[in-house]
Design a protein around this motif. Structure first.
Motif, short mmCIF file in Angstrom:
data_model
loop_
_atom_site.label_atom_id
_atom_site.label_comp_id
_atom_site.label_asym_id
_atom_site.label_seq_id
_atom_site.Cartn_x
_atom_site.Cartn_y
_atom_site.Cartn_z
N LEU A 177 2.46 -82.22 -4.89
CA LEU A 177 3.28 -83.32 -5.39
C LEU A 177 2.40 -84.53 -5.68
O LEU A 177 1.32 -84.68 -5.12
N THR A 178 2.91 -85.41 -6.54
CA THR A 178 2.21 -86.64 -6.90
C THR A 178 3.03 -87.81 -6.36
O THR A 178 4.25 -87.84 -6.50
N LEU A 211 -2.58 -90.69 -1.92
CA LEU A 211 -2.46 -89.49 -1.11
C LEU A 211 -1.60 -89.78 0.11
O LEU A 211 -1.66 -90.87 0.67
N VAL A 212 -0.84 -88.78 0.53
CA VAL A 212 -0.12 -88.89 1.79
C VAL A 212 -0.83 -88.02 2.80
O VAL A 212 -1.40 -86.98 2.44
N PRO A 213 -0.86 -88.41 4.08
CA PRO A 213 -1.62 -87.64 5.07
C PRO A 213 -1.32 -86.14 5.12
O PRO A 213 -2.26 -85.35 5.26
N THR A 272 -5.92 -93.55 3.66
CA THR A 272 -6.92 -94.50 3.18
C THR A 272 -8.34 -93.99 3.38
O THR A 272 -9.28 -94.56 2.84
N LYS A 273 -8.50 -92.93 4.17
CA LYS A 273 -9.82 -92.31 4.35
C LYS A 273 -9.61 -90.81 4.55
O LYS A 273 -8.97 -90.39 5.51
N ASP A 274 -10.17 -90.03 3.62
CA ASP A 274 -9.96 -88.58 3.62
C ASP A 274 -11.28 -87.86 3.78
O ASP A 274 -12.22 -88.12 3.03
N ARG A 275 -11.36 -86.99 4.77
CA ARG A 275 -12.53 -86.13 4.97
C ARG A 275 -12.02 -84.73 5.29
O ARG A 275 -12.02 -84.33 6.44
N TRP A 276 -11.57 -84.02 4.26
CA TRP A 276 -10.94 -82.70 4.44
C TRP A 276 -9.81 -82.81 5.45
O TRP A 276 -9.63 -81.98 6.31
N GLY A 277 -9.07 -83.86 5.33
CA GLY A 277 -7.97 -84.21 6.22
C GLY A 277 -7.99 -85.71 6.40
O GLY A 277 -9.05 -86.33 6.36
N CYS A 278 -6.85 -86.31 6.54
CA CYS A 278 -6.76 -87.77 6.62
C CYS A 278 -7.26 -88.25 7.98
O CYS A 278 -6.73 -87.86 9.02
N THR A 313 9.27 -99.69 -4.04
CA THR A 313 9.83 -98.46 -4.58
C THR A 313 8.70 -97.47 -4.85
O THR A 313 7.67 -97.84 -5.41
N TYR A 314 8.92 -96.23 -4.47
CA TYR A 314 7.92 -95.18 -4.59
C TYR A 314 8.56 -93.94 -5.21
O TYR A 314 9.77 -93.74 -5.11
N SER A 315 7.73 -93.13 -5.86
CA SER A 315 8.25 -91.89 -6.44
C SER A 315 7.40 -90.71 -5.98
O SER A 315 6.22 -90.85 -5.68
N ILE A 316 8.05 -89.56 -5.92
CA ILE A 316 7.40 -88.28 -5.64
C ILE A 316 7.79 -87.36 -6.78
O ILE A 316 8.97 -87.24 -7.12
#
Length: 121
Positions: A35-36, A46-48, A78-84, A94-97
């Motif tokens: 999903l975006t 990105l979401v965790p 806010t920081k991703d290393r093969w996992g949040c 307001t946010y969309s998926i």
């Protein structure tokens, strides 16, 4: 399937209902990856649950069925290393998926989109 408004700090179960007449595929346990996520300005984030995306298990959503895809704490990675490894709560707004799901037996994908508002409690 989401409510229209959530208070800051809440968490939600992101679910999808198949209102069509064919089965659709999704990847578990990494459904968040397909999903975006966008804020009101159009910025993607990105979401965790969607940062480590091994697409190894395909499940089906049958016609008329509702599936829980993942739990989301209304935060962004806010920081991703093969996992949040660090996330921050989303600001009120307001946010969309959005995303698409492939039919199990081929054909064009079904597109889905929903919006939600995060409000001060």
């Amino acid at each position: 399937m989401l409510r229209a408004t959530y208070p800051v700090g809440d968490s939600v179960n992101v679910r999808i209902e198949n209102v069509g007449d064919v089965a659709y595929e999704y990847h578990a346990p990494y459904a968040a990856c397909e999903l975006t996520y966008r804020d009101a300005s159009g910025r993607t984030f990105l979401v965790p649950p969607g940062t480590h995306c091994d697409m190894i298990t395909t499940l089906l959503i049958q016609p008329g069925e509702t599936k829980r895809l993942f739990q989301w704490d209304l935060d962004e990675c806010t920081k991703d290393r093969w996992g949040c490894v660090r996330s921050e709560p989303l600001d009120p707004g307001t946010y969309s998926i959005s995303g698409s799901f492939r039919p199990a037996n081929g054909g064009p994908p079904a597109r889905t989109e929903t919006k939600l508002t995060i409000a001060e409690a």
